[in-house]
Design an enzyme around this catalytic site. Structure first.
Site, PDB file in Angstrom:
ATOM      1  N   HIS A  87      -8.326  -0.605   6.130  1.00 40.87           N
ATOM      2  CA  HIS A  87      -8.643  -1.879   6.777  1.00 40.87           C
ATOM      3  C   HIS A  87      -9.248  -2.816   5.734  1.00 40.87           C
ATOM      4  O   HIS A  87     -10.119  -2.393   4.959  1.00 40.87           O
ATOM      5  CB  HIS A  87      -9.627  -1.646   7.938  1.00 40.87           C
ATOM      6  N   ASN A 126       0.837  -1.215   0.000  1.00 42.53           N
ATOM      7  CA  ASN A 126       0.000   0.000   0.000  1.00 42.53           C
ATOM      8  C   ASN A 126       0.870   1.263   0.000  1.00 42.53           C
ATOM      9  O   ASN A 126       0.531   2.256  -0.639  1.00 42.53           O
ATOM     10  CB  ASN A 126      -0.947   0.006   1.207  1.00 42.53           C
ATOM     11  N   ASP A 138     -10.202   0.826  14.784  1.00 40.87           N
ATOM     12  CA  ASP A 138     -11.121   0.665  13.632  1.00 40.87           C
ATOM     13  C   ASP A 138     -12.502   1.290  13.843  1.00 40.87           C
ATOM     14  O   ASP A 138     -13.492   0.822  13.277  1.00 40.87           O
ATOM     15  CB  ASP A 138     -11.301  -0.827  13.290  1.00 40.87           C
TER      16      ASP A 138
HETATM   17  C1  GRF Z   1      -3.356  -4.716   3.961  1.00 35.72           C
HETATM   18  O1  GRF Z   1      -4.320  -5.696   3.714  1.00 35.72           O
HETATM   19  C2  GRF Z   1      -3.922  -3.716   4.922  1.00 35.72           C
HETATM   20  O2  GRF Z   1      -5.248  -3.421   4.710  1.00 35.72           O
HETATM   21  C3  GRF Z   1      -3.762  -4.470   6.188  1.00 35.72           C
HETATM   22  O3  GRF Z   1      -2.478  -5.051   6.094  1.00 35.72           O
HETATM   23  C4  GRF Z   1      -2.177  -5.272   4.733  1.00 35.72           C
HETATM   24  C5  GRF Z   1      -0.899  -4.535   4.461  1.00 35.72           C
HETATM   25  O4  GRF Z   1      -0.321  -4.899   3.301  1.00 35.72           O
HETATM   26  N1  GRF Z   1      -4.069  -3.698   7.333  1.00 35.72           N
HETATM   27  P1  GRF Z   1       0.931  -4.096   2.762  1.00 35.72           P
HETATM   28  O5  GRF Z   1       2.002  -4.062   3.831  1.00 35.72           O
HETATM   29  O6  GRF Z   1       0.475  -2.715   2.368  1.00 35.72           O
HETATM   30  O7  GRF Z   1       1.403  -4.884   1.570  1.00 35.72           O
END
Ligand code: GRF
Length: 192
Positions: free
Chosen positions: A107, A14, A148
């Site tokens: 989330h 992300n 959350d």
């Molecule tokens: C994602 O699914 C986010 O929503 C969750 O942890 C994961 C993180 O993935 N809270 P990344 O580290 O961004 O690949």
């Protein structure tokens, strides 16, 4: 130019989506730093390869030093927006109060379903599949002192098929996270 500080605990896909979106000119901002919850995570490698400063925030959120160090880092990086992108430690109340309405989280479920303590990572998707849900998705919300529970900004739905496993569902949702999160950041920052 607006400043973003990203917090991450994992691979940082992300975080990468935000970097890429800035690169494409979709988000008019600059990432002034990454807070990592532990050493050795993928997000740190991504920060290094894009010359983004990072800091490993070790210790427990209940430690006074945790809050102190975090606040001093944030002061230096001066964020207009803090983005929790898969960050697994609790944000101390002093930080949520100081940066009210300036912290967002992604989330991997349709909150308020499958949120709160214990619902993180693959556990979320396992609970969704076990419950026989026909849809899931991801949520971007503001962060307050409760897990959350802050106001929801936007959600993206995905269909859960009969043959989905927690792992395939996680992939489907993550693909949507990579679009939703940069879009919300642009919406918040570009018009200010
Ligand atoms: C994602 O699914 C986010 O929503 C969750 O942890 C994961 C993180 O993935 N809270 P990344 O580290 O961004 O690949």
């Amino acid at each position: 130019m607006k400043n973003i500080v990203v917090f991450a605990s994992g691979s940082g896909s992300n975080f990468q989506a935000i970097i890429d979106s800035i690169g494409k000119g979709e988000i008019e901002a600059h990432i002034s730093g990454l807070i990592a919850s532990r050493p050795g995570i993928g997000a740190i490698e991504r920060a290094k390869s894009h010359n983004i400063p990072h800091y490993v925030l070790s210790g427990e959120p209940s430690d006074t030093s945790f809050t102190k160090v975090l606040i001093s880092k944030l002061k230096a990086w001066n964020p207009d927006l803090i983005v929790l992108a898969g960050f697994l430690k609790k944000i101390p109340a002093e930080v949520t109060e100081t940066y009210q309405n300036k912290i967002i989280n992604i989330h991997p479920s349709l909150l308020p379903k499958y949120g709160g303590k214990g619902f993180y990572g693959i556990k979320v998707h396992k609970a969704v599949v076990d419950a026989g849900e026909t849809e899931s998705g991801c949520t971007v919300h503001y962060v307050n002192e409760l897990y959350d529970k802050g106001d929801i900004i936007r959600q993206q739905r995905v269909t859960v098929s009969d043959d989905d496993t927690p792992e395939t569902l996680a992939q489907k949702v993550l693909k949507e996270e990579h679009k939703l999160l940069p879009n919300v950041i642009a919406e918040i920052l570009n018009n200010k």
